[in-house]
Design a protein around this motif. Structure first.
Motif, PDB file in Angstrom:
ATOM      1  N   HIS A  67       0.844  -1.199   0.000  1.00 35.41           N
ATOM      2  CA  HIS A  67       0.000   0.000   0.000  1.00 35.41           C
ATOM      3  C   HIS A  67       0.880   1.249   0.000  1.00 35.41           C
ATOM      4  O   HIS A  67       1.458   1.615   1.015  1.00 35.41           O
TER       5      HIS A  67
ATOM      6  N   GLY B 159      -5.025   7.068   5.671  1.00 38.78           N
ATOM      7  CA  GLY B 159      -5.735   6.195   4.729  1.00 38.78           C
ATOM      8  C   GLY B 159      -7.232   6.373   4.840  1.00 38.78           C
ATOM      9  O   GLY B 159      -7.945   6.344   3.849  1.00 38.78           O
TER      10      GLY B 159
ATOM     11  N   ALA C 158     -10.045   8.544   7.900  1.00 37.97           N
ATOM     12  CA  ALA C 158      -9.952   9.475   9.026  1.00 37.97           C
ATOM     13  C   ALA C 158      -9.788   8.723  10.346  1.00 37.97           C
ATOM     14  O   ALA C 158     -10.475   7.744  10.610  1.00 37.97           O
TER      15      ALA C 158
ATOM     16  N   HIS D  61      -1.943  12.071  13.035  1.00 37.37           N
ATOM     17  CA  HIS D  61      -2.906  11.862  11.948  1.00 37.37           C
ATOM     18  C   HIS D  61      -2.284  12.425  10.668  1.00 37.37           C
ATOM     19  O   HIS D  61      -1.851  13.573  10.632  1.00 37.37           O
ATOM     20  N   ALA D  62      -2.211  11.587   9.650  1.00 37.52           N
ATOM     21  CA  ALA D  62      -1.550  12.023   8.413  1.00 37.52           C
ATOM     22  C   ALA D  62      -2.476  11.831   7.231  1.00 37.52           C
ATOM     23  O   ALA D  62      -3.352  10.963   7.247  1.00 37.52           O
TER      24      ALA D  62
ATOM     25  N   GLY E 160      -2.558  11.437   2.929  1.00 38.11           N
ATOM     26  CA  GLY E 160      -1.797  11.252   1.706  1.00 38.11           C
ATOM     27  C   GLY E 160      -2.496  10.290   0.778  1.00 38.11           C
ATOM     28  O   GLY E 160      -3.587   9.793   1.094  1.00 38.11           O
TER      29      GLY E 160
ATOM     30  N   THR F 250      -1.710   7.284  -2.700  1.00 38.50           N
ATOM     31  CA  THR F 250      -0.748   6.557  -3.524  1.00 38.50           C
ATOM     32  C   THR F 250      -0.058   7.538  -4.478  1.00 38.50           C
ATOM     33  O   THR F 250       1.147   7.456  -4.708  1.00 38.50           O
TER      34      THR F 250
ATOM     35  N   GLN G 206      -6.281  16.422   9.628  1.00 43.63           N
ATOM     36  CA  GLN G 206      -5.363  15.502   8.943  1.00 43.63           C
ATOM     37  C   GLN G 206      -3.936  16.023   8.872  1.00 43.63           C
ATOM     38  O   GLN G 206      -3.126  15.502   8.130  1.00 43.63           O
TER      39      GLN G 206
ATOM     40  N   ASP H 138     -10.370  14.766  -2.914  1.00 41.49           N
ATOM     41  CA  ASP H 138     -10.804  14.993  -1.529  1.00 41.49           C
ATOM     42  C   ASP H 138     -11.343  16.408  -1.392  1.00 41.49           C
ATOM     43  O   ASP H 138     -10.921  17.325  -2.106  1.00 41.49           O
TER      44      ASP H 138
ATOM     45  N   ARG I 228     -14.583  12.458   0.548  1.00 40.98           N
ATOM     46  CA  ARG I 228     -14.189  12.297  -0.843  1.00 40.98           C
ATOM     47  C   ARG I 228     -15.245  13.068  -1.619  1.00 40.98           C
ATOM     48  O   ARG I 228     -16.418  13.096  -1.196  1.00 40.98           O
TER      49      ARG I 228
ATOM     50  N   LYS J 257     -10.486   0.949   3.306  1.00 40.88           N
ATOM     51  CA  LYS J 257     -11.431   2.072   3.381  1.00 40.88           C
ATOM     52  C   LYS J 257     -12.856   1.551   3.263  1.00 40.88           C
ATOM     53  O   LYS J 257     -13.085   0.531   2.609  1.00 40.88           O
TER      54      LYS J 257
HETATM   55  P1  AMP Z   1      -4.827   5.595  -1.245  1.00 50.33           P
HETATM   56  O1  AMP Z   1      -4.308   6.080  -2.528  1.00 50.33           O
HETATM   57  O2  AMP Z   1      -5.397   4.228  -1.298  1.00 50.33           O
HETATM   58  O3  AMP Z   1      -3.810   5.737  -0.168  1.00 50.33           O
HETATM   59  O4  AMP Z   1      -6.061   6.519  -0.832  1.00 50.33           O
HETATM   60  C1  AMP Z   1      -5.921   7.914  -0.713  1.00 50.33           C
HETATM   61  C2  AMP Z   1      -7.178   8.488  -0.140  1.00 50.33           C
HETATM   62  O5  AMP Z   1      -7.377   8.025   1.201  1.00 50.33           O
HETATM   63  C3  AMP Z   1      -7.176   9.990   0.006  1.00 50.33           C
HETATM   64  O6  AMP Z   1      -7.452  10.642  -1.206  1.00 50.33           O
HETATM   65  C4  AMP Z   1      -8.268  10.201   1.055  1.00 50.33           C
HETATM   66  O7  AMP Z   1      -9.558  10.154   0.482  1.00 50.33           O
HETATM   67  C5  AMP Z   1      -8.083   9.003   1.951  1.00 50.33           C
HETATM   68  N1  AMP Z   1      -7.293   9.390   3.121  1.00 50.33           N
HETATM   69  C6  AMP Z   1      -5.963   9.304   3.287  1.00 50.33           C
HETATM   70  N2  AMP Z   1      -5.615   9.751   4.499  1.00 50.33           N
HETATM   71  C7  AMP Z   1      -6.739  10.145   5.130  1.00 50.33           C
HETATM   72  C8  AMP Z   1      -7.045  10.693   6.411  1.00 50.33           C
HETATM   73  N3  AMP Z   1      -6.110  10.901   7.305  1.00 50.33           N
HETATM   74  N4  AMP Z   1      -8.340  10.981   6.683  1.00 50.33           N
HETATM   75  C9  AMP Z   1      -9.322  10.737   5.780  1.00 50.33           C
HETATM   76  N5  AMP Z   1      -9.097  10.206   4.574  1.00 50.33           N
HETATM   77  C10 AMP Z   1      -7.822   9.913   4.241  1.00 50.33           C
END
Ligand code: AMP
Length: 545
Positions: free
Chosen positions: A231, A307, A309, A328-329, A331, A333, A363, A421, A436, A527
């Protein structure tokens, strides 16, 4: 006038060389699927990665050739990270939790010549073999004695490959802009899209990850790497850990609360990272066994969560049960993945725990190297006032510019990538995701944040997990519906749940109904799978007035 300093290429093999030379004795601990523990260290990872590089050369792997993995977090997977990328190949870590058709699509699209797999996935591999004639060989990550019988499959054994090679190998002087890794996004609609990282982007990202206001990774850390290596490069932590010479603890497939708790305790882990779902299971285990567990044996100082909230209840539990600060971060892919990371500022010294938890539900703030902004519906840049909500965009040296084999750039002319987002940003730069863009609930022209309502609902002591979706409503177009998975043995009523939300959210945000479900569906990266939920409950409020 040009500066007169050297320019050395930023290469991932250089990270490993450093870790091997200066932190050679630092442990790399793996728990294997049979629960046994393997103990390696950076020196051995270095030696074995060079053997692997020699083996890949013998298999005919050339510069830029892709190699896939279907594997859990383990020392062998870590060796593939460095052995493949360091020798000029591109490691495509495929998420084994995807549907077989998606895996087939990715392996074909990436044109992977070799697939390295954990034995757990032998049955999956047998299904994939006839569908993927382009794969020259399937390499089982095991000892020769463990090799499964797979008639008709071009099967190789990882340990046999390594045993036949020397660990003398000079990492080539690659161009730092060359590709080193390829991850596919786990979009809920359409085909997965490939994000092709460069050596330069990963080294810069690792440097940023190690800084104090990011993940502050150092040689004093023992890191329990729960986020999978498939991931988003495990959030870049393997590269950052090599840069810092940190100890890595790799948990394999055993991510239930008890297994995580024991490994964290036994290996003295002071830092960990993973998506919220894992931590919900972790605290469920602790709460059910509180009387018999010695929580003081857990040394966890900080945990990075992203990934999805991080719910306030999880933030508070980490602090109150384990004395752990939850970072809390945010980001993706597409962003390597670090964009924003939630550490406090000097002005937050001495604030109440309650105020600190509020801060931690955001975040995080942009780290140097990642620029963030929000755009309103008319495309204008919105102020960072903590009020204006807009589409979140990002740019920087570890942000995607185009998808692999995509048709054109993934950004606008100024390099801004639209994340999908929706967020607000406060004057201190803290980002707060509201949804989202496709999950936003539009009720009578106003927006309701599903993330906010979910976070509060999970704070109810009987709730294991919550999802809020917008469903069709004849008067308001859409209204929120709250789906709850109860904790085992608990029976909260609809009125209990709604009573808990009352006063904590605006009146018009109150869900129109609460439905209790056995379990909630998740994507392959943990998710909530809201597309599936919207489909199932599409007409739930159609008869309302
Ligand atoms: P992925 O590329 O699978 O890592 O998914 C990225 C997406 O995960 C982001 O565009 C957000 O919608 C969601 N995401 C990542 N971090 C957070 C967070 N701390 N809180 C809420 N959603 C998050």
């Amino acid at each position: 006038m040009r500066g007169l300093m050297q320019e050395r290429p930023l290469l991932v093999a250089g990270l490993l060389e450093y870790a091997e030379q200066y932190h050679g004795d630092t442990a790399i601990v793996s728990r294997l699927p049979d629960r046994s523990i393997d103990r390696s260290d950076w020196r051995r990872i270095g030696q074995r990665s060079r053997r692997l590089a020699n083996a890949l050369g013998r298999l005919g792997l050339g510069r830029g050739d892709r190699v896939a993995t279907l594997a859990w977090n383990s020392f062998r997977h870590l060796e593939l990270y460095f052995g493949v990328a360091g020798s000029g190949g591109v490691l495509n870590t495929v998420n084994p939790r995807l549907f077989p058709e998606q895996i087939q699509y990715i392996i074909e699209h990436a044109e992977n010549g070799y697939v390295f797999f954990d034995l757990t996935f032998a049955a999956l591999v047998e299904k994939l073999v006839p569908l993927l004639p382009g794969v020259k060989a399937w390499v089982a990550l095991c000892e020769p004695g463990e090799l499964p019988a797979m008639p008709g499959v071009a099967l190789l054994c990882y340990e046999t490959l390594l045993a036949g090679e020397s660990d003398a190998y000079a990492w080539p002087a690659l161009d730092e802009r060359d590709a080193c890794a390829l991850c596919y996004t786990s979009g809920t609609t359409g085909h997965p899209k490939g994000v092709l990282y460069s050596h330069r982007s990963q080294v810069l990202h690792a440097m940023a990850a190690c800084t104090l206001d990011a993940l502050s990774i150092s040689s004093r850390d023992s890191i329990l790497l729960i986020v999978p290596l498939f991931h988003a490069n495990a959030w870049g932590v393997p590269f950052a850990a090599a840069m810092a010479g940190a100890k890595l603890v790799l948990p394999g497939p055993l991510l239930d609360g008890e297994s995580v708790f024991n490994l964290m305790r036994d290996e003295g882990c002071n830092f960990s990272m993973g998506v919220p779902t894992v931590w919900l299971g972790f605290f469920d285990y602790i709460e059910r066994n509180r009387a018999s567990l010695d929580l003081s044996a857990i040394r966890l100082e900080r945990v990075a969560v992203g990934g999805s909230a991080a719910p306030r209840a999880v933030i508070a539990k980490f602090q109150e049960m384990l004395g752990t600060f939850l970072i809390h971060a945010w980001g993706m892919t597409e962003t390597s993945p670090l964009g924003a990371v939630g550490n406090p500022l000097p002005k937050h010294r001495g604030i109440s725990l309650d105020a600190r938890y509020d801060l931690q539900t955001r975040q995080g703030r942009p780290i140097y190297g990642a620029e963030l902004r929000i755009l309103g519906p008319d495309g204008t840049v919105q102020p960072h006032d903590g009020v204006a909500v807009g589409d979140l965009q990002i740019r920087g040296n570890w942000v995607v510019s185009a998808y692999f084999k995509g048709d054109g750039p993934a950004t606008d002319a100024e390099g801004w990538f639209t994340t999908g987002d929706v967020a607000k940003i406060d004057p201190d730069g803290y980002v707060q995701l509201t949804d989202r863009s496709k999950d936003v609930i539009k009720s009578g022209g106003e927006w309701i944040s599903s993330i906010d309502v979910e976070n509060i609902a999970v704070g109810h002591p009987d709730v294991q997990e919550a999802a809020v979706i917008g469903v069709y409503h004849p008067k308001w177009q859409e209204r929120p519906l709250l789906l709850i998975q109860r904790k085992a043995g608990r029976e909260p009523s609809k009125a209990d749940i709604l009573g808990f939300l009352e006063g904590r959210i605006a009146k018009w945000w109150m869900p129109d109904d609460v439905v209790f479900v056995e379990s909630l569906p998740h994507t392959a990266t943990g998710k909530l799978l809201k597309t599936a939920l919207r489909e199932t409950f599409r007409d739930h409020l159609a008869g309302a007035s």
